[in-house]
Motif scaffolding. Structure first.
Motif, PDB file in Angstrom:
ATOM      1  N   LEU A  28       7.620   0.296   3.949  1.00 14.41           N
ATOM      2  CA  LEU A  28       7.059   0.028   2.628  1.00 14.41           C
ATOM      3  C   LEU A  28       6.116   1.144   2.217  1.00 14.41           C
ATOM      4  O   LEU A  28       5.357   1.670   3.029  1.00 14.41           O
ATOM      5  CB  LEU A  28       6.288  -1.301   2.662  1.00 14.41           C
ATOM      6  N   ARG A  29       6.169   1.485   0.918  1.00 15.72           N
ATOM      7  CA  ARG A  29       5.206   2.403   0.314  1.00 15.72           C
ATOM      8  C   ARG A  29       4.705   1.752  -0.958  1.00 15.72           C
ATOM      9  O   ARG A  29       5.500   1.343  -1.812  1.00 15.72           O
ATOM     10  CB  ARG A  29       5.846   3.754   0.012  1.00 15.72           C
ATOM     11  N   VAL A  30       3.382   1.660  -1.093  1.00 19.08           N
ATOM     12  CA  VAL A  30       2.763   1.067  -2.273  1.00 19.08           C
ATOM     13  C   VAL A  30       1.801   2.071  -2.879  1.00 19.08           C
ATOM     14  O   VAL A  30       1.023   2.711  -2.163  1.00 19.08           O
ATOM     15  CB  VAL A  30       2.007  -0.233  -1.919  1.00 19.08           C
ATOM     16  N   HIS A  31       1.872   2.209  -4.187  1.00 15.84           N
ATOM     17  CA  HIS A  31       0.858   2.971  -4.915  1.00 15.84           C
ATOM     18  C   HIS A  31       0.271   2.047  -5.969  1.00 15.84           C
ATOM     19  O   HIS A  31       0.989   1.540  -6.835  1.00 15.84           O
ATOM     20  CB  HIS A  31       1.445   4.216  -5.582  1.00 15.84           C
ATOM     21  N   ASP A  32      -1.037   1.827  -5.896  1.00 12.33           N
ATOM     22  CA  ASP A  32      -1.700   0.961  -6.869  1.00 12.33           C
ATOM     23  C   ASP A  32      -3.102   1.468  -7.128  1.00 12.33           C
ATOM     24  O   ASP A  32      -3.423   2.624  -6.800  1.00 12.33           O
ATOM     25  CB  ASP A  32      -1.689  -0.503  -6.399  1.00 12.33           C
ATOM     26  N   ASP A  33      -3.934   0.624  -7.689  1.00 12.22           N
ATOM     27  CA  ASP A  33      -5.287   1.065  -8.043  1.00 12.22           C
ATOM     28  C   ASP A  33      -6.109   1.481  -6.832  1.00 12.22           C
ATOM     29  O   ASP A  33      -7.092   2.219  -6.965  1.00 12.22           O
ATOM     30  CB  ASP A  33      -6.012  -0.045  -8.799  1.00 12.22           C
ATOM     31  N   ALA A  34      -5.718   1.008  -5.651  1.00  6.65           N
ATOM     32  CA  ALA A  34      -6.436   1.367  -4.428  1.00  6.65           C
ATOM     33  C   ALA A  34      -5.894   2.636  -3.778  1.00  6.65           C
ATOM     34  O   ALA A  34      -6.405   3.070  -2.754  1.00  6.65           O
ATOM     35  CB  ALA A  34      -6.385   0.206  -3.438  1.00  6.65           C
ATOM     36  N   GLY A  35      -4.846   3.213  -4.362  1.00  4.70           N
ATOM     37  CA  GLY A  35      -4.274   4.430  -3.812  1.00  4.70           C
ATOM     38  C   GLY A  35      -2.936   4.191  -3.149  1.00  4.70           C
ATOM     39  O   GLY A  35      -2.235   3.217  -3.439  1.00  4.70           O
ATOM     40  N   ASP A  36      -2.553   5.081  -2.229  1.00  6.25           N
ATOM     41  CA  ASP A  36      -1.274   4.993  -1.525  1.00  6.25           C
ATOM     42  C   ASP A  36      -1.440   4.274  -0.193  1.00  6.25           C
ATOM     43  O   ASP A  36      -2.464   4.427   0.488  1.00  6.25           O
ATOM     44  CB  ASP A  36      -0.712   6.392  -1.262  1.00  6.25           C
ATOM     45  N   TRP A  37      -0.410   3.520   0.174  1.00  5.97           N
ATOM     46  CA  TRP A  37      -0.404   2.858   1.477  1.00  5.97           C
ATOM     47  C   TRP A  37       1.028   2.759   1.972  1.00  5.97           C
ATOM     48  O   TRP A  37       1.933   2.412   1.215  1.00  5.97           O
ATOM     49  CB  TRP A  37      -0.997   1.453   1.372  1.00  5.97           C
ATOM     50  N   THR A  38       1.252   3.123   3.225  1.00  9.03           N
ATOM     51  CA  THR A  38       2.570   2.995   3.839  1.00  9.03           C
ATOM     52  C   THR A  38       2.456   2.172   5.104  1.00  9.03           C
ATOM     53  O   THR A  38       1.417   2.174   5.778  1.00  9.03           O
ATOM     54  CB  THR A  38       3.182   4.361   4.186  1.00  9.03           C
ATOM     55  N   ALA A  39       3.519   1.458   5.428  1.00  7.03           N
ATOM     56  CA  ALA A  39       3.543   0.644   6.638  1.00  7.03           C
ATOM     57  C   ALA A  39       4.985   0.393   7.031  1.00  7.03           C
ATOM     58  O   ALA A  39       5.909   0.517   6.221  1.00  7.03           O
ATOM     59  CB  ALA A  39       2.821  -0.686   6.411  1.00  7.03           C
ATOM     60  N   SER A  40       5.196   0.039   8.286  1.00  6.50           N
ATOM     61  CA  SER A  40       6.514  -0.380   8.747  1.00  6.50           C
ATOM     62  C   SER A  40       6.352  -1.422   9.826  1.00  6.50           C
ATOM     63  O   SER A  40       5.286  -1.538  10.447  1.00  6.50           O
ATOM     64  CB  SER A  40       7.311   0.813   9.280  1.00  6.50           C
ATOM     65  N   THR A  41       7.404  -2.183  10.035  1.00  9.13           N
ATOM     66  CA  THR A  41       7.396  -3.201  11.079  1.00  9.13           C
ATOM     67  C   THR A  41       8.816  -3.455  11.532  1.00  9.13           C
ATOM     68  O   THR A  41       9.771  -2.972  10.919  1.00  9.13           O
ATOM     69  CB  THR A  41       6.741  -4.501  10.586  1.00  9.13           C
ATOM     70  N   GLY A  42       8.973  -4.208  12.602  1.00 13.83           N
ATOM     71  CA  GLY A  42      10.284  -4.387  13.197  1.00 13.83           C
ATOM     72  C   GLY A  42      10.629  -3.192  14.060  1.00 13.83           C
ATOM     73  O   GLY A  42       9.742  -2.514  14.591  1.00 13.83           O
ATOM     74  N   VAL A  43      11.917  -2.924  14.216  1.00 14.09           N
ATOM     75  CA  VAL A  43      12.350  -1.799  15.045  1.00 14.09           C
ATOM     76  C   VAL A  43      13.289  -0.910  14.262  1.00 14.09           C
ATOM     77  O   VAL A  43      13.986  -1.344  13.345  1.00 14.09           O
ATOM     78  CB  VAL A  43      13.042  -2.273  16.341  1.00 14.09           C
ATOM     79  N   SER A  44      13.315   0.367  14.650  1.00 13.72           N
ATOM     80  CA  SER A  44      14.187   1.328  14.009  1.00 13.72           C
ATOM     81  C   SER A  44      15.623   1.194  14.483  1.00 13.72           C
ATOM     82  O   SER A  44      16.556   1.485  13.741  1.00 13.72           O
ATOM     83  CB  SER A  44      13.682   2.745  14.287  1.00 13.72           C
ATOM     84  N   GLU A  45      15.784   0.726  15.723  1.00 10.76           N
ATOM     85  CA  GLU A  45      17.111   0.599  16.310  1.00 10.76           C
ATOM     86  C   GLU A  45      17.099  -0.565  17.290  1.00 10.76           C
ATOM     87  O   GLU A  45      16.174  -0.692  18.101  1.00 10.76           O
ATOM     88  CB  GLU A  45      17.497   1.900  17.014  1.00 10.76           C
ATOM     89  N   LEU A  46      18.100  -1.415  17.228  1.00 13.96           N
ATOM     90  CA  LEU A  46      18.163  -2.552  18.138  1.00 13.96           C
ATOM     91  C   LEU A  46      18.213  -2.068  19.580  1.00 13.96           C
ATOM     92  O   LEU A  46      18.885  -1.093  19.912  1.00 13.96           O
ATOM     93  CB  LEU A  46      19.394  -3.413  17.832  1.00 13.96           C
ATOM     94  N   GLY A  47      17.478  -2.745  20.444  1.00 12.44           N
ATOM     95  CA  GLY A  47      17.404  -2.363  21.844  1.00 12.44           C
ATOM     96  C   GLY A  47      16.296  -1.382  22.148  1.00 12.44           C
ATOM     97  O   GLY A  47      16.082  -1.032  23.309  1.00 12.44           O
ATOM     98  N   LYS A  48      15.581  -0.927  21.117  1.00 13.01           N
ATOM     99  CA  LYS A  48      14.461  -0.007  21.303  1.00 13.01           C
ATOM    100  C   LYS A  48      13.219  -0.611  20.679  1.00 13.01           C
ATOM    101  O   LYS A  48      13.291  -1.588  19.935  1.00 13.01           O
ATOM    102  CB  LYS A  48      14.782   1.360  20.700  1.00 13.01           C
ATOM    103  N   SER A  49      12.065  -0.024  20.971  1.00 15.45           N
ATOM    104  CA  SER A  49      10.808  -0.624  20.535  1.00 15.45           C
ATOM    105  C   SER A  49      10.145   0.100  19.374  1.00 15.45           C
ATOM    106  O   SER A  49       9.209  -0.422  18.777  1.00 15.45           O
ATOM    107  CB  SER A  49       9.820  -0.673  21.711  1.00 15.45           C
ATOM    108  N   GLU A  50      10.626   1.304  19.022  1.00 18.16           N
ATOM    109  CA  GLU A  50       9.955   2.081  17.986  1.00 18.16           C
ATOM    110  C   GLU A  50      10.158   1.434  16.619  1.00 18.16           C
ATOM    111  O   GLU A  50      11.273   1.048  16.264  1.00 18.16           O
ATOM    112  CB  GLU A  50      10.490   3.511  17.942  1.00 18.16           C
ATOM    113  N   PRO A  51       9.092   1.330  15.842  1.00 20.00           N
ATOM    114  CA  PRO A  51       9.242   0.803  14.475  1.00 20.00           C
ATOM    115  C   PRO A  51       9.894   1.840  13.577  1.00 20.00           C
ATOM    116  O   PRO A  51       9.950   3.034  13.909  1.00 20.00           O
ATOM    117  CB  PRO A  51       7.794   0.546  14.050  1.00 20.00           C
TER     118      PRO A  51
END
Length: 406
Positions: free
Chosen positions: A74-97
């Motif tokens: 996710l990327r959000v730009h609003d009155d508070a500025g920019d914010w990015t985040a991620s969750t879950g995994v990038s690939e099944l069987g691995k731990s990296e988001p």
């Protein structure tokens, strides 16, 4: 080829795998997937507490993953500025988001790019919105009542080559985009001419301009129109008119190339084979079947640049931007559909403008306030049919979009 198929013993409901592209913006977010970890990160390497005012966004991301997504960025730009985040995994069987800078298939958000190019051509006097499409593409014998505006607005009535409803409400299949048949042939290529002729060989769904119904065929013809008007490919026009001037260096039109270059999360597809439920890594596929209706690969950062420039008035004259934003009513949906741009009403006196996208393995959202000063770009990776859990992601997605209201 980075793909694999493994058995999976979770039963799923079978629906048309790409009905999201046919229905487009009629559903906010649809997917299903096996639940994965839901620790939201502001970076892609270590979880950190959300900054003030971002806890609700982090909770919404966690809710989306708990509802079944493999991963989400996710990327959000609003009155508070920019914010990015991620969750879950990038690939099944691995731990990296998923990387917050990762690339993904944006599906039908591609249509907003194509519509912007056509409106630039309108501004240059090279085509009129109410011109018959047949004037420019006579080889296809298109109903002369169908105008350029109707293509961009989805009011042409043309059959959707990805599959469409018939007069009795039943589903009529288009090109093979479902189940084991698609998985086995996902490297097959298509030309725009082939897609257009496939669609135009079927009867129209309704008289031109009579009502609204999403059809990817409209944007295949729009792509052909760009090529006729410019003398170059629609991909060239998008690159030279939009990507290069805006510095969107991580965005590409892959054509028939199956790979996603650079960091990216994997998308998956559950399907039935011989009575068994199996899971395919569907990240690599030939996207030529989507073409100008949905082939682009991008990042949340690049999509944010595009939406900011578009809604901020840097890509179109004010009068054409207003026409682009003006919605045609869609039954039972607040807001409506403009010219490649959706008016999505998410609350009282709060309309957001943008587009959603769905393609095998990926769902995406790109919306902003009318003036473009507040924006959301999001990618969700899947492991089921995009229709399988349509309602599951709506609460989390609406929570995120509603943060742009004030």
């Amino acid at each position: 080829m980075n793909s694999s198929v493994r058995p999976c013993h979770v039963p799923i409901e079978r629906n048309a795998a790409m009905r999201q592209l046919r229905r487009g913006l009629c559903a906010l977010l649809v997917t299903g997937a096996a639940a994965v970890s839901s620790g939201c990160q502001e970076t892609t390497t270590a979880p950190v507490p959300p900054p003030a005012g971002r806890a609700a966004l982090q909770q919404a991301l966690a809710d989306i993953v708990r509802a079944g997504a493999v991963g989400v960025q996710l990327r959000v730009h609003d009155d508070a500025g920019d914010w990015t985040a991620s969750t879950g995994v990038s690939e099944l069987g691995k731990s990296e988001p998923p990387s917050t800078d990762g690339r993904f298939r944006i599906g039908s958000i591609t249509k907003t790019f194509v519509s912007t190019v056509i409106l630039q051509l309108v501004a240059e006097g090279r085509v009129g919105l109410d011109d018959p499409v047949d004037d420019y593409l006579p080889a296809y014998n298109i109903d002369r009542r169908i105008t350029v505006r109707m293509l961009l607005q989805h009011t042409s009535g043309l059959f959707d080559y990805t599959g469409d409803h018939d007069a009795d409400g039943g589903f009529e299949a288009g090109i093979p985009l479902h189940g084991a048949e698609f998985v086995d042939a996902r490297m097959r290529g298509y030309t725009l001419d082939e897609l257009a002729r496939t669609a135009l060989s079927e009867p129209a769904r309704f008289a031109p301009g009579e009502r609204w119904q999403y059809s990817n065929t409209n944007y295949v013809l729009a792509g052909l129109l760009v090529e006729k008007l410019s003398g170059t490919t629609y991909a060239t026009q998008i690159r030279t008119r939009l990507l290069e001037p805006l510095g969107m260096s991580d965005t590409s039109l892959p054509g028939a190339e199956p790979e996603i270059a650079g960091p990216h999360a994997h998308g998956y597809l559950e399907y039935q084979r011989d009575g068994r439920t199996e899971l395919a890594d569907i990240t690599e596929l030939n996207p030529s079947w989507a073409g100008p209706a949905g082939e682009i690969i991008s990042t949340t950062a690049d999509l944010d640049k595009f939406l900011s420039a578009l809604l901020g008035g840097r890509l179109l004259p004010p009068q054409l931007l207003e026409v682009m934003r003006t919605p045609f009513p869609v039954p039972d949906r607040p807001g409506g559909f403009g010219l490649g741009l959706v008016d999505r009403r998410v609350g009282p006196d709060c309309d957001l403008f943008g587009h959603s996208g769905g393609i095998h393995g990926y769902l995406s959202q790109l919306y902003g306030s009318k003036d473009g000063t507040r924006r959301v770009a999001m990618s969700i990776t899947l492991n089921q049919d995009p229709d399988s859990q349509a309602d599951a992601f709506v609460p989390g997605a609406m929570s995120i979009l509603s943060t742009l209201c004030r």
